[in-house]
Design a protein around this motif. Structure first.
Motif, PDB file in Angstrom:
ATOM      1  N   SER A  38       0.823  -1.198   0.000  1.00  7.80           N
ATOM      2  CA  SER A  38       0.000   0.000   0.000  1.00  7.80           C
ATOM      3  C   SER A  38       0.861   1.252   0.000  1.00  7.80           C
ATOM      4  N   SER A  55      -5.088   6.482  -2.583  1.00  7.88           N
ATOM      5  CA  SER A  55      -4.358   5.438  -1.861  1.00  7.88           C
ATOM      6  C   SER A  55      -4.591   4.102  -2.554  1.00  7.88           C
ATOM      7  N   PHE A  56      -3.530   3.319  -2.599  1.00 10.79           N
ATOM      8  CA  PHE A  56      -3.545   2.009  -3.244  1.00 10.79           C
ATOM      9  C   PHE A  56      -3.248   0.962  -2.182  1.00 10.79           C
ATOM     10  N   GLU A  57      -4.023  -0.120  -2.194  1.00 12.04           N
ATOM     11  CA  GLU A  57      -3.797  -1.180  -1.215  1.00 12.04           C
ATOM     12  C   GLU A  57      -4.148  -2.528  -1.833  1.00 12.04           C
ATOM     13  N   HIS A  58      -3.191  -3.464  -1.769  1.00 12.85           N
ATOM     14  CA  HIS A  58      -3.470  -4.831  -2.216  1.00 12.85           C
ATOM     15  C   HIS A  58      -4.228  -5.566  -1.128  1.00 12.85           C
ATOM     16  N   LEU A  63      -6.666  -4.975  -6.123  1.00 15.44           N
ATOM     17  CA  LEU A  63      -5.997  -3.727  -5.795  1.00 15.44           C
ATOM     18  C   LEU A  63      -7.098  -2.718  -5.499  1.00 15.44           C
ATOM     19  N   ARG A  64      -7.110  -2.219  -4.284  1.00 14.97           N
ATOM     20  CA  ARG A  64      -8.130  -1.256  -3.870  1.00 14.97           C
ATOM     21  C   ARG A  64      -7.565   0.152  -4.021  1.00 14.97           C
ATOM     22  N   LEU A  65      -8.313   1.021  -4.701  1.00 13.44           N
ATOM     23  CA  LEU A  65      -7.931   2.408  -4.931  1.00 13.44           C
ATOM     24  C   LEU A  65      -8.977   3.301  -4.270  1.00 13.44           C
ATOM     25  N   LEU A 140       0.586  -3.930  -8.136  1.00 12.27           N
ATOM     26  CA  LEU A 140       1.693  -3.055  -7.749  1.00 12.27           C
ATOM     27  C   LEU A 140       3.027  -3.782  -7.871  1.00 12.27           C
ATOM     28  N   ILE A 179       1.934   7.508  -9.955  1.00  8.15           N
ATOM     29  CA  ILE A 179       1.952   6.279  -9.171  1.00  8.15           C
ATOM     30  C   ILE A 179       3.420   5.892  -9.021  1.00  8.15           C
TER      31      ILE A 179
END
Length: 181
Positions: A38, A55-58, A63-65, A140, A179
């Motif tokens: 993240s 924000s990016f989070e695996h 992949l959650r944005l 990512l 990014i």
């Protein structure tokens, strides 16, 4: 005996502080970008003024944005991942949409969508956007063909029609962020 011990303790503290400073400024050279689960980037307008964050989070294979932005015009806005990072404040340097699979633009296009196509960003009457997207085919992980590292995120002035190639008639680029590379 006190002077050598004091000097040694001072030297150790100085060394530890130097290592901590270097890692804080330059990052951990042993950590790989692909190992990141993240991170958060700034979203800015074409004047370089901060408008919010992405924000990016695996989470497993997803992949959650999450977008938190303000200062946008109310309504729906086309929202895409572009193939290049933004240079300076020139959104045109972001290039075309991220499309490693060679598909056409749009969720409603029978020859699409491509990987850079995201759903429209919805902005409330006060100009704020707080929305989370689940991106199932992106990663990512550095070096993967579907990795978004080194790409950019762009918010357009108008709604994406989800079918017109190449950009869904979504208009000018009004905000964006790079990014991590």
């Amino acid at each position: 005996m006190k002077k050598p011990i004091s000097f040694m303790l001072f030297s150790i503290l100085f060394l530890v502080a130097g290592i901590a400073f270097a890692q804080g400024v330059y990052g951990n050279k042993d950590a790989k970008q692909g190992d990141m689960d993240s991170f958060v980037i700034d979203l800015k307008n074409n004047k370089g003024e901060r408008m919010g964050t992405a924000s990016f989070e695996h989470s497993g294979n997803v992949l959650r944005l999450t977008i938190n932005a303000s200062g946008l015009t109310p309504g729906k806005h086309g929202f895409h991942i572009h193939e290049n990072p933004i240079v300076g404040n020139d959104f045109n340097t972001a290039g075309s949409h991220f499309n490693p699979t060679g598909k056409k633009h749009g969720h409603l296009n029978p020859e699409g969508p491509h990987l850079g196509d995201l759903l429209n960003l919805e902005v409330d009457a006060k100009g704020n956007a707080n929305q989370t997207f689940e991106l199932k085919d992106l990663t990512l992980e550095k070096g993967k063909p579907n990795s978004i590292l080194g790409k950019s995120l762009i918010i357009h002035a108008m709604e994406d029609d989800y079918k017109t190639d190449p950009s869904g008639n979504s208009g000018d680029r009004v905000a964006g962020g790079n990014i991590l590379n």
